[in-house]
Design an enzyme around this catalytic site. Sequence first.
Site, PDB file in Angstrom:
ATOM      1  N   CYS A   1       0.886  -1.176   0.000  1.00 56.65           N
ATOM      2  CA  CYS A   1       0.000   0.000   0.000  1.00 56.65           C
ATOM      3  C   CYS A   1       0.917   1.218   0.000  1.00 56.65           C
ATOM      4  O   CYS A   1       2.106   1.094  -0.314  1.00 56.65           O
ATOM      5  CB  CYS A   1      -0.980  -0.035   1.175  1.00 56.65           C
ATOM      6  SG  CYS A   1      -0.243   0.021   2.822  1.00 56.65           S
TER       7      CYS A   1
ATOM      8  N   THR B   1       2.173   3.054   2.441  1.00 56.20           N
ATOM      9  CA  THR B   1       3.246   2.954   3.438  1.00 56.20           C
ATOM     10  C   THR B   1       3.648   1.518   3.743  1.00 56.20           C
ATOM     11  O   THR B   1       4.681   1.292   4.379  1.00 56.20           O
ATOM     12  CB  THR B   1       2.776   3.571   4.769  1.00 56.20           C
ATOM     13  OG1 THR B   1       1.604   2.857   5.192  1.00 56.20           O
ATOM     14  CG2 THR B   1       2.457   5.053   4.621  1.00 56.20           C
TER      15      THR B   1
ATOM     16  N   HIS C   1      14.291 -15.532  10.989  1.00 59.67           N
ATOM     17  CA  HIS C   1      13.929 -15.633  12.408  1.00 59.67           C
ATOM     18  C   HIS C   1      12.424 -15.718  12.637  1.00 59.67           C
ATOM     19  O   HIS C   1      11.991 -16.367  13.587  1.00 59.67           O
ATOM     20  CB  HIS C   1      14.458 -14.421  13.190  1.00 59.67           C
ATOM     21  CG  HIS C   1      15.940 -14.452  13.406  1.00 59.67           C
ATOM     22  ND1 HIS C   1      16.600 -13.611  14.271  1.00 59.67           N
ATOM     23  CD2 HIS C   1      16.903 -15.238  12.850  1.00 59.67           C
ATOM     24  CE1 HIS C   1      17.894 -13.872  14.259  1.00 59.67           C
ATOM     25  NE2 HIS C   1      18.115 -14.849  13.383  1.00 59.67           N
TER      26      HIS C   1
ATOM     27  N   HIS D   1      14.110 -20.378  16.911  1.00 57.80           N
ATOM     28  CA  HIS D   1      13.174 -19.446  16.282  1.00 57.80           C
ATOM     29  C   HIS D   1      11.815 -20.108  16.064  1.00 57.80           C
ATOM     30  O   HIS D   1      10.777 -19.445  16.105  1.00 57.80           O
ATOM     31  CB  HIS D   1      13.750 -18.930  14.968  1.00 57.80           C
ATOM     32  CG  HIS D   1      15.079 -18.260  15.148  1.00 57.80           C
ATOM     33  ND1 HIS D   1      15.231 -17.110  15.885  1.00 57.80           N
ATOM     34  CD2 HIS D   1      16.325 -18.626  14.752  1.00 57.80           C
ATOM     35  CE1 HIS D   1      16.506 -16.762  15.918  1.00 57.80           C
ATOM     36  NE2 HIS D   1      17.193 -17.672  15.235  1.00 57.80           N
TER      37      HIS D   1
HETATM   38  C1  RB5 Z   1      -4.122   5.253   0.929  1.00 63.42           C
HETATM   39  O1  RB5 Z   1      -4.167   6.613   0.698  1.00 63.42           O
HETATM   40  C2  RB5 Z   1      -3.158   4.938   2.041  1.00 63.42           C
HETATM   41  O2  RB5 Z   1      -3.741   5.258   3.267  1.00 63.42           O
HETATM   42  C3  RB5 Z   1      -2.757   3.486   2.004  1.00 63.42           C
HETATM   43  O3  RB5 Z   1      -2.145   3.223   0.780  1.00 63.42           O
HETATM   44  C4  RB5 Z   1      -1.770   3.016   3.053  1.00 63.42           C
HETATM   45  O4  RB5 Z   1      -0.656   3.840   3.128  1.00 63.42           O
HETATM   46  C5  RB5 Z   1      -2.327   2.679   4.358  1.00 63.42           C
HETATM   47  O5  RB5 Z   1      -1.655   2.217   5.289  1.00 63.42           O
END
Ligand code: RB5
Length: 159
Positions: free
Chosen positions: A65, A67, A98, A133
């Site tokens: 996504c 982030t 691990h 582990h």
């Molecule tokens: C979408 O705008 C964004 O929130 C999503 O891609 C992501 O980063 C969420 O964790």
Amino acid sequence: MRIVLGSDHGGYELKEAIRTHLEEQGVEVQDLGTHSTNSVDYPEYGFAVGNAVVRGEADLGIAICGTGQGIAMAANKIRGIRAALCTETFSARMAREHNNANVLTLGGRVTGVGLALDIVDIFLKTEFAGGRHARRVNLISEIECGEKVSTERRNTSRG
Ligand code: RB5
């Protein structure tokens, strides 16, 4: 090796680059979308990738996504999924060696394509080390299955 891929719109372009990269290496790729930059909801894709892994349709999953955070949270709600958000290669190797991570998550708005492809390559080639582990990963499964009760809950139930 069979890999399942999924992303929201924030991870779409990186997903496309990863799919091309894997296919060029002869890796079998199942692409669960999204298939454009139109806005979609990342939990749907984290869920889809995680489900494909626990159903045995793929050996490992990659979910992206903006982030890598939200899609990791969503995938980690599925019993049996250990999703690891990686922004560098050391964590990618350790997540496999691990933690026996079975889903890699990446941030399409955080990690550049070159580094992301290195992270993917290391994640896919590294084997779980087992041994001590394995005991720790089994503890995660026990927590997930409700077999391990926290000290706080034990104390409360005694009171
Ligand atoms: C979408 O705008 C964004 O929130 C999503 O891609 C992501 O980063 C969420 O964790």
